[in-house]
Design a protein around this motif. Structure first.
Motif, mmCIF file in Angstrom:
data_model
loop_
_atom_site.group_PDB
_atom_site.id
_atom_site.type_symbol
_atom_site.label_atom_id
_atom_site.label_comp_id
_atom_site.label_asym_id
_atom_site.label_seq_id
_atom_site.Cartn_x
_atom_site.Cartn_y
_atom_site.Cartn_z
ATOM 1 N N LEU A 1 -12.576 -19.253 -15.602
ATOM 2 C CA LEU A 1 -13.461 -20.190 -14.912
ATOM 3 C C LEU A 1 -14.777 -20.335 -15.666
ATOM 4 O O LEU A 1 -15.319 -21.439 -15.787
ATOM 5 N N ILE A 2 -15.292 -19.228 -16.169
ATOM 6 C CA ILE A 2 -16.549 -19.261 -16.934
ATOM 7 C C ILE A 2 -16.352 -20.048 -18.219
ATOM 8 O O ILE A 2 -17.149 -20.925 -18.568
ATOM 9 N N TRP A 3 -15.276 -19.738 -18.946
ATOM 10 C CA TRP A 3 -15.024 -20.397 -20.224
ATOM 11 C C TRP A 3 -14.874 -21.910 -20.074
ATOM 12 O O TRP A 3 -15.282 -22.675 -20.947
ATOM 13 N N TYR B 1 -21.120 -23.454 -19.895
ATOM 14 C CA TYR B 1 -20.664 -22.542 -20.945
ATOM 15 C C TYR B 1 -20.266 -23.335 -22.190
ATOM 16 O O TYR B 1 -20.664 -23.000 -23.313
ATOM 17 N N GLN B 2 -19.500 -24.383 -21.991
ATOM 18 C CA GLN B 2 -19.037 -25.192 -23.126
ATOM 19 C C GLN B 2 -20.199 -25.876 -23.841
ATOM 20 O O GLN B 2 -20.162 -26.083 -25.056
ATOM 21 N N VAL C 1 -31.115 -20.788 -13.021
ATOM 22 C CA VAL C 1 -31.659 -22.095 -13.395
ATOM 23 C C VAL C 1 -31.624 -22.975 -12.157
ATOM 24 O O VAL C 1 -30.935 -22.681 -11.176
ATOM 25 N N GLU C 2 -32.356 -24.061 -12.190
ATOM 26 C CA GLU C 2 -32.325 -25.006 -11.076
ATOM 27 C C GLU C 2 -31.000 -25.768 -11.098
ATOM 28 O O GLU C 2 -30.580 -26.256 -12.147
ATOM 29 N N MET C 3 -30.375 -25.834 -9.963
ATOM 30 C CA MET C 3 -29.110 -26.555 -9.887
ATOM 31 C C MET C 3 -28.865 -27.014 -8.462
ATOM 32 O O MET C 3 -29.553 -26.609 -7.520
ATOM 33 N N ARG C 4 -27.852 -27.838 -8.331
ATOM 34 C CA ARG C 4 -27.450 -28.353 -7.017
ATOM 35 C C ARG C 4 -26.057 -27.827 -6.711
ATOM 36 O O ARG C 4 -25.151 -27.945 -7.530
ATOM 37 N N ILE C 5 -25.893 -27.248 -5.533
ATOM 38 C CA ILE C 5 -24.624 -26.631 -5.157
ATOM 39 C C ILE C 5 -24.119 -27.232 -3.849
ATOM 40 O O ILE C 5 -24.856 -27.895 -3.115
ATOM 41 N N PHE C 6 -22.851 -26.978 -3.564
ATOM 42 C CA PHE C 6 -22.274 -27.425 -2.296
ATOM 43 C C PHE C 6 -22.801 -26.562 -1.155
ATOM 44 O O PHE C 6 -22.971 -25.351 -1.291
ATOM 45 N N SER D 1 -27.858 -18.610 -11.046
ATOM 46 C CA SER D 1 -27.304 -18.508 -12.396
ATOM 47 C C SER D 1 -25.992 -19.279 -12.469
ATOM 48 O O SER D 1 -25.288 -19.414 -11.459
ATOM 49 N N PRO D 2 -25.637 -19.783 -13.648
ATOM 50 C CA PRO D 2 -24.346 -20.474 -13.791
ATOM 51 C C PRO D 2 -23.164 -19.606 -13.375
ATOM 52 O O PRO D 2 -22.207 -20.100 -12.796
ATOM 53 N N LEU D 3 -23.243 -18.293 -13.688
ATOM 54 C CA LEU D 3 -22.157 -17.395 -13.295
ATOM 55 C C LEU D 3 -22.051 -17.302 -11.782
ATOM 56 O O LEU D 3 -20.950 -17.382 -11.212
ATOM 57 N N ASP D 4 -23.193 -17.161 -11.112
ATOM 58 C CA ASP D 4 -23.175 -17.097 -9.656
ATOM 59 C C ASP D 4 -22.671 -18.401 -9.056
ATOM 60 O O ASP D 4 -22.004 -18.402 -8.011
#
Length: 922
Positions: free
Chosen positions: A403-405, A410-411, A498-503, A522-525
């Motif tokens: 999922l991370i890759w 990540y890409q 980082v700042e992001m928008r989530i469901f 975090s992107p991982l979280d």
């Protein structure tokens, strides 16, 4: 006499008149030559350009990219498929205000000229050439503007001044010729209609229909005068006069159009002052896309289904080509009822928004960074019980790695961090393997060291010889340390907030719905967070017709793409599957929701009544017994591991979902083939049903669509109707391409047996919590699989069958407590909400007085209360659910979880052994 002395003859001098006449003739010849040359040149130019004009056929049938529209059975537009969001409209479906605004602003003499307006053209030439006014305005008529859209404007960037002038001249001449041709081919109304259908209003709003929907959420016929003026001004420059980009300019532009309408007499001065002050509702703006609107998961499934239907030889175009769902403007009329769909979606959100909180509380350490395996029982990726091996946990972590890759973040940065890895062309899986080898070198056992692992990989084909050599070289040369450092830096980035928008679920009034939340994460979280959400597949089918009325494939298509009604695959009835085509083999274990089919088959074959006596005792199907093909004895256990030894009715046994009784009924059949054949007749693809007696406990992986369609036989006199999604498909002219006339319909159960099952399912749910206030007749069966990975509820009413699955995409993310993980807690409330909401929706008109169809003659005893021995223990018992608990911490309810996590001395309890798929599936 010499020649030099010879007298010369006198040359008579021409008179002035003669000289003038000769010069005149020469000039005249030049003039005629220039005229003829000019005429021939102009004629040749026009003849040449005429060959490049759109043909009459192209004008009559312009090659537009037309959106295909999807309609519900009650006439609502559910969505579109398109490259350009364009839907053609007729003149009569456009508000008169739009036409008046267009003509008064763009072409005041539209109804009197023949494509070119000499007066407007002369005005522009004089103002531009003589007075050098840059804002002289345009002289193009509406016909010329349509011609410009049809002919197209070439890109003149990079051209010299002469080449550019010549190109523009050719284009203008083409437009003029096309405009004249349009006037001869179309009526004035058709020209206006075609122009408004063709224009691009930005934001993927191609044509007046899409523009009205995008900017005002209206049909073109519903546009008001100010709205019409706004859109007409955008014809001048959609970017400049767009209220989404510049409200001030948009209002000024609208005012210009309104003034023109006043001067043309279409509105009064009072109207002008009223309309110019009217505010624009920016909240009405909506960019239409495939993630918005109703039935988003269904529309994505339908897209592939329609492509398959249109590829069939009988549904091709007359020229042998396949219709293009993105370009051909098809009308797709579905069986979905927009009211049923709306209520089904709301039923899902209202239940799962509440249930989701419990799951997050259950796994409170879900975002712990790198917890050691077995350290936290509250992290789903690393928790360990006495039944888990380290290899199983490594599989969970590997799934997380993938999922991370595959994530966008990540890409986007991978190449920036993994420079050495890129040099050796290492994939992410290669880096993971190198980590495994490093861990192996730290093991004490020589069998597990890197060289031994590499030899095993090469032998098993897990890695090629070339890959093995590369791994060995990287480890020996020390390059792995550099690569590992780069990878750790990349992971550090993935763990940096980082700042992001989530469901996130959001409440709107009394109800819940999908939404978004701006946060620091975090992107991982973010990856783990979105993986933690409970998903659902819930489908509602009308049993008498097989028409699918509602389809909820998940909680939010924007964030979660997988459709859980079809489990991501295309369903085609087993009898219709074509050689060379692959259909879905996906699904989730159905647990005890499979058992009613086994009961129904035995009831049908042997004429059992609901009062038939069975015993709750240990049942063994011996090796070699019947045609089961067993190589060892099979003895399933009840979910609680106990056998009461009591004599029960079939109804009581089904209510308690006793595995012992299911095993006895399967044993009575003598083989699995009768049962598998019965399931096949009920529309279930038996390629997914192994020839093993364990299928009676619900071990097969099936989809909610298959299960709901099969359950319809209990509410429809034993008749199976193949599920229908599409009633018909028409081309843009209304010609029929496809209809559902080839639907498979067959009698699977006798009418009496179907009635017996409907009454048993009704009795099974009698007294179940959550049905208070529901007026409809209902029945159903829960299903819970091992470790509460899947929760099912198959609900039936006389006019609607609702099949619902709930679970997480990763099976190891689930409730460890039966209290919240069973089908009765996860899926049944959705069915209850559906009934409650539909009963309250007068527009849908659910018949709450309807009863399950009763045969004219009932040849079986239906009232078990006549027998005293059957009157005991027939109240609803939640213990009838599966009890597939793993250890003491998993057996505790949520109220006790926090206390269990606290550092207190707890009395040791002997851990319960979790049943296998064959023993405890519900």
């Amino acid at each position: 006499m010499s020649s030099e002395n010879k007298p010369t003859a006198a040359v008579p001098e021409l008179s002035y008149r003669q000289q003038h006449k000769k010069s005149f003739k020469r000039i005249l010849r030049w003039i005629w030559g220039i005229f003829i040359l000019g005429f021939v040149s102009v004629f040749s130019l026009f003849a040449y350009l005429s060959t490049q004009l759109p043909s009459f056929d192209q004008l009559e049938n312009p090659q537009l990219r037309l959106a295909s529209e999807v309609y519900s059975s009650d006439g609502e537009l559910l969505g579109k498929y398109y490259i350009e969001n364009r839907t053609l409209v007729t003149y009569d479906s456009i508000a008169p205000a739009v036409v008046n605004a267009l003509v008064s602003t763009e072409d005041a003499r539209f109804y009197s000229h023949s494509g070119i307006d000499p007066e407007a053209l002369a005005r522009v030439l004089v103002k531009t050439i003589v007075f050098q006014q840059r804002n002289a305005g345009g002289g193009s008529t509406i016909s010329q503007q349509l011609a410009k859209l049809l002919v197209g404007r070439p890109d003149t960037r990079g051209m010299g001044s002469v080449e550019r002038l010549w190109t523009i001249l050719q284009v203008k001449l083409k437009e003029w010729l096309t405009a004249v041709k349009l006037e001869r081919s179309y009526t004035k109304k058709e020209i206006i209609t075609n122009y408004l259908n063709e224009f691009d209003f930005l934001y993927n709003a191609h044509g007046i229909r899409s523009a009205a929907e995008t900017y005002f959420r209206k049909k073109p016929s519903e546009l008001t005068v100010p709205e019409a003026a706004m859109l007409v001004r955008m014809l001048k420059n959609p970017a400049l006069f767009n209220y989404r980009r510049d409200m001030k300019k948009a209002l000024k532009g609208r005012e210009v159009v309104l003034k023109n309408m006043q001067m043309a007499g279409h509105i009064t001065e009072a109207d002008y002052h009223k309309y110019r002050k009217e505010k624009i509702n920016k909240g009405s703006f909506q960019v239409l896309n495939h993630n918005e609107g109703q039935a988003t998961y269904f529309r994505e499934y339908l897209r592939e289904y329609v492509k398959e239907v249109l590829s069939r030889p009988e549904n091709l175009k007359p020229n042998g080509e396949a219709y293009d769902v993105y370009r051909d403007g098809l009308k797709i009329y579905t069986t979905i009822d927009s009211r049923a769909q709306r209520n089904a979606e709301q039923a899902v959100w209202d239940h799962l928004s509440e249930h989701q909180e419990k799951l997050f509380k259950h796994w409170k350490d879900w975002n712990m960074i790198d917890p050691p395996i077995g350290y936290s029982k509250y992290n789903p990726w690393t928790y360990k019980t006495h039944k888990n091996t380290e290899a199983e946990i490594q599989l969970r972590l590997r799934a997380l790695d993938r999922l991370i890759w595959n994530s966008e973040r990540y890409q986007a940065v991978r190449e920036d961090y993994l420079k050495t890895a890129a040099k050796y062309e290492l994939r992410d899986i290669d880096i993971s393997r190198l980590q495994t080898l490093e861990r192996a070198n730290k093991k004490r056992s020589k069998k597990e060291q890197a060289e031994a692992v590499l030899a095993g990989w090469e032998k098993d084909g897990y890695a090629t010889k070339k890959q093995v050599e590369l791994y060995r070289d990287l480890l020996k040369s020390g390059k792995w340390e550099t690569i590992k450092g780069e990878y750790q830096e990349l992971l550090k980035y993935m763990q940096t907030p980082v700042e992001m928008r989530i469901f996130a679920y959001q409440k709107n009034g009394e109800h819940w719905g999908p939404g978004t939340k701006d946060t620091l994460m975090s992107p991982l979280d973010s990856i783990r967070y979105h993986r933690m959400f409970l998903q659902t597949g819930s489908v509602s089918i009308e049993p008498q017709t097989g028409h699918v009325k509602a389809w909820v494939g998940g909680i939010d298509h924007h964030y979660f793409k997988l459709d859980h009604v079809s489990m991501g695959g295309l369903y085609v009835h087993p009898n219709k599957q074509r050689p060379g085509q692959t259909y879905t083999k996906a699904g989730r274990q159905v647990g005890s929701s499979m058992k009613p089919f086994l009961y129904a088959l035995n009831i049908d074959l042997r004429g059992y009544s609901p009062c038939y006596e069975v015993e709750d005792v240990k049942i063994t199907i011996e090796k070699g017994y019947g045609d089961f093909g067993l190589i060892k004895n099979w003895t399933p256990k009840n979910a609680n591991g106990k056998y009461s030894g009591q004599r029960l009715t079939l109804t009581q046994a089904l209510r308690q979902s006793l595995n012992s009784v299911s095993a006895q009924l399967m044993k009575d059949l003598g083989s699995t083939e009768r049962f598998r054949s019965f399931l096949h007749e009920a529309g279930i693809d038996t390629a997914k049903v192994p020839a093993s007696p364990t299928i009676c406990l619900g071990t097969p992986d099936l989809t909610p669509l298959e299960m709901a369609a099969a359950y319809c036989i209990f509410a429809n006199k034993g008749i199976y109707n193949e599920p229908v999604f599409v009633e018909r498909i028409e081309d843009r002219h209304g010609n029929l391409i496809y209809n559902s006339a080839d639907q498979i319909t067959q009698q699977v159960l006798s009418e009496s047996s179907a009635y017996v099952m409907s009454q048993m399912l009704k009795s099974v749910q009698a007294g179940a919590p959550g049905f208070q206030g529901i007026k409809s007749t209902y029945g159903g069966k829960t299903g819970t699989t091992n470790f509460q990975a899947d929760g099912w509820f198959m609900g039936i009413t006389p006019n609607l069958v609702v099949g619902t699955w709930v679970g997480c995409d990763d099976r190891f993310i689930r409730f460890r407590s039966l209290r919240y993980g069973q089908g009765g807690s996860m899926a049944r409330p959705i069915f209850q909400n559906v009934l409650r909401y539909l009963e309250a929706d007068e527009a849908f008109g659910l018949d709450t007085e309807a009863k399950f169809p009763e045969p004219e003659r009932i040849d079986r005893e239906m009232n078990c209360l006549k027998y005293a021995q059957f009157g005991r223990g027939d109240t609803f018992d939640e213990e009838g659910e599966d009890m597939t608990n793993q250890d003491e911490i998993y057996n505790q309810d949520y109220d006790d979880l926090e206390a269990a996590a606290a550092p207190k001395k707890q009395p040791k309890k002997k851990p319960q052994q979790p049943p296998s798929n064959e023993e405890g599936s519900r």
